[in-house]
Design an enzyme around this catalytic site. Structure first.
Site, mmCIF file in Angstrom:
data_model
loop_
_atom_site.group_PDB
_atom_site.id
_atom_site.type_symbol
_atom_site.label_atom_id
_atom_site.label_comp_id
_atom_site.label_asym_id
_atom_site.label_seq_id
_atom_site.Cartn_x
_atom_site.Cartn_y
_atom_site.Cartn_z
ATOM 1 N N LYS A 1 -68.260 -15.546 -0.957
ATOM 2 C CA LYS A 1 -67.270 -16.627 -0.929
ATOM 3 C C LYS A 1 -67.239 -17.277 0.452
ATOM 4 O O LYS A 1 -67.726 -16.705 1.430
ATOM 5 C CB LYS A 1 -65.902 -16.063 -1.299
ATOM 6 C CG LYS A 1 -65.400 -14.993 -0.350
ATOM 7 C CD LYS A 1 -64.304 -14.142 -0.979
ATOM 8 C CE LYS A 1 -63.789 -13.120 0.019
ATOM 9 N NZ LYS A 1 -62.940 -12.103 -0.633
ATOM 10 N N TYR B 1 -58.975 -29.495 31.221
ATOM 11 C CA TYR B 1 -57.655 -30.027 30.891
ATOM 12 C C TYR B 1 -56.558 -29.202 31.540
ATOM 13 O O TYR B 1 -56.608 -27.970 31.555
ATOM 14 C CB TYR B 1 -57.456 -30.012 29.371
ATOM 15 C CG TYR B 1 -58.237 -31.106 28.662
ATOM 16 C CD1 TYR B 1 -58.039 -32.445 28.974
ATOM 17 C CD2 TYR B 1 -59.171 -30.777 27.685
ATOM 18 C CE1 TYR B 1 -58.753 -33.435 28.334
ATOM 19 C CE2 TYR B 1 -59.888 -31.764 27.030
ATOM 20 C CZ TYR B 1 -59.677 -33.093 27.357
ATOM 21 O OH TYR B 1 -60.376 -34.073 26.728
#
Ligand SMILES: *Cc1c(COP(=O)(O)O)cnc(C)c1O
Length: 344
Positions: free
Chosen positions: A39, A249
């Site tokens: 999956k 940042y």
């Protein structure tokens, strides 16, 4: 379109390790055989890469969650070897299952009715023995609609197999008590961690997912499971910064002395999250710590330990899942499925 230049980030998948992990889990399953949970695009690693490897290693039982995940897997394995864990939600799902020959896992009386009303046929049946997620309650097995199912594999799913929990034996006992309550061909309980709980947990078929792809949910599996996934990225710029210069940042890193730094071209959009405090890339034996905040597409590294590195050189992010899970506070499952789509 013109030839597309290759990306500067790469997910190396050790297909030999993947095959070996399946063989190890199959062997650890004793008289039972191992299947494979494929999956979520093989936990993010890619169905087209992993399913043929698992099939060629000898795997004959594959599990996805959604009907939409069926077609890519069917390109590699026969329909009768593929099961959909979430079962049919609609008559459309039932028609699709019957048309393709893929086996639905029946998870509720409503789904049993949908399946029978749509014509029925071979299916699997999930019993909920305590996880309280999907599956019919043991008390519902006697329902005539359930009894009318053509059950191939009777299954249940363990909630706490990665822990030494009393739940494991409780679920085992409940599952055992269900075995005689309905006609079926085979039975299946254990996921990866469940395989390590002992051969009595294996029944006829085990359903490992995580450990195929290098996850180690219990220490007993450590000697048997190899790392499969290695993220790599190229340096796209290097520079020297001075004492007092800041990086990234919010300028969260300040250099205390002149230092050589480099930018690798992957970031949180690729699944390398800011929560990974103290992450280090590697070049050979040299450890290259992350400086400042991870950006969406870039991470800045301290190249002090490998000053000769330059633009275009490839670096590896150590991704041994048990260690990375501790460092990131993510689960080993999340570390696999969070990896993005930009890797080459
Ligand atoms: C995902 C899943 C598995 C595989 O579990 P792992 O812990 O990844 O080995 C097995 N069975 C069911 C029902 C699942 O949903």
């Amino acid at each position: 379109m013109k030839h597309i230049p290759p990306p500067t980030l790469r997910l190396d998948i050790d297909t030999q390790a993947l095959a070996d992990n399946w063989r190890s889990l199959d062997r650890l399953s004793g008289t039972a055989r191992a299947g494979a949970a494929v999956k979520a695009d093989c936990y993010g690693l890619g169905v087209d890469i992993c399913v043929p490897v698992l099939r060629d290693a000898g795997c004959r039982d594959f599990f996805v969650a959604h009907w939409s995940e069926v077609p890519p897997v069917l390109a590699h394995v026969p329909a009768a070897q593929l099961a959909v864990l979430h079962g049919p939600q609609s008559a459309e799902d039932v028609a699709f299952a019957r048309e393709t020959g893929v086996r639905p896992v029946i998870d509720s009386i409503r789904q049993a009715k949908l399946w029978i009303d749509g014509g029925g046929g071979p299916c699997h049946l999930m019993i909920d023995t305590g996880i309280n997620r999907l599956g019919i309650a043991p008390a519902e097995i006697s329902d005539p609609i359930v009894q009318s199912l053509d059950v191939q594999i009777l299954m249940s799913h363990l909630a706490c197999a990665d822990e030494d929990s009393a739940m494991n034996v409780r679920q085992f006992d409940t599952f055992r008590s269900c075995i005689d309550m309905i006609k079926h061909k085979e039975s299946s309980l254990a996921n990866s961690a469940g395989i390590a709980l002992g051969s009595e947990f294996a029944f006829d078929l085990t359903r490992p997912g995580l450990s195929l792809y290098g996850g180690v949910p219990r220490d007993e599996l450590k000697p048997h499971i190899q790392q499969v996934v290695s993220p790599k990225a190229a340096l796209i710029q290097t520079r020297t910064i001075a004492a007092g210069d800041r990086v990234g940042y919010n300028a969260t890193f300040t250099a205390s002395k002149a230092m050589r730094i480099g930018v690798v071209s992957l970031g949180y959009a690729d699944g390398i999250l800011r929560s990974w405090n103290g992450a280090q890339f590697r070049h050979g034996q040299a450890a290259l710590p992350v400086l400042g905040k991870v950006s969406m597409d870039m991470i800045v590294l301290d190249l002090s330990k490998a000053p000769d590195l330059t633009d275009g050189d490839w670096l590896e992010l150590p991704y041994y899942l048990p260690d990375a899970a501790q460092q990131t506070a993510l689960s080993q499952y999340e570390l696999l499925t969070v990896l993005g789509k930009r890797f080459g």
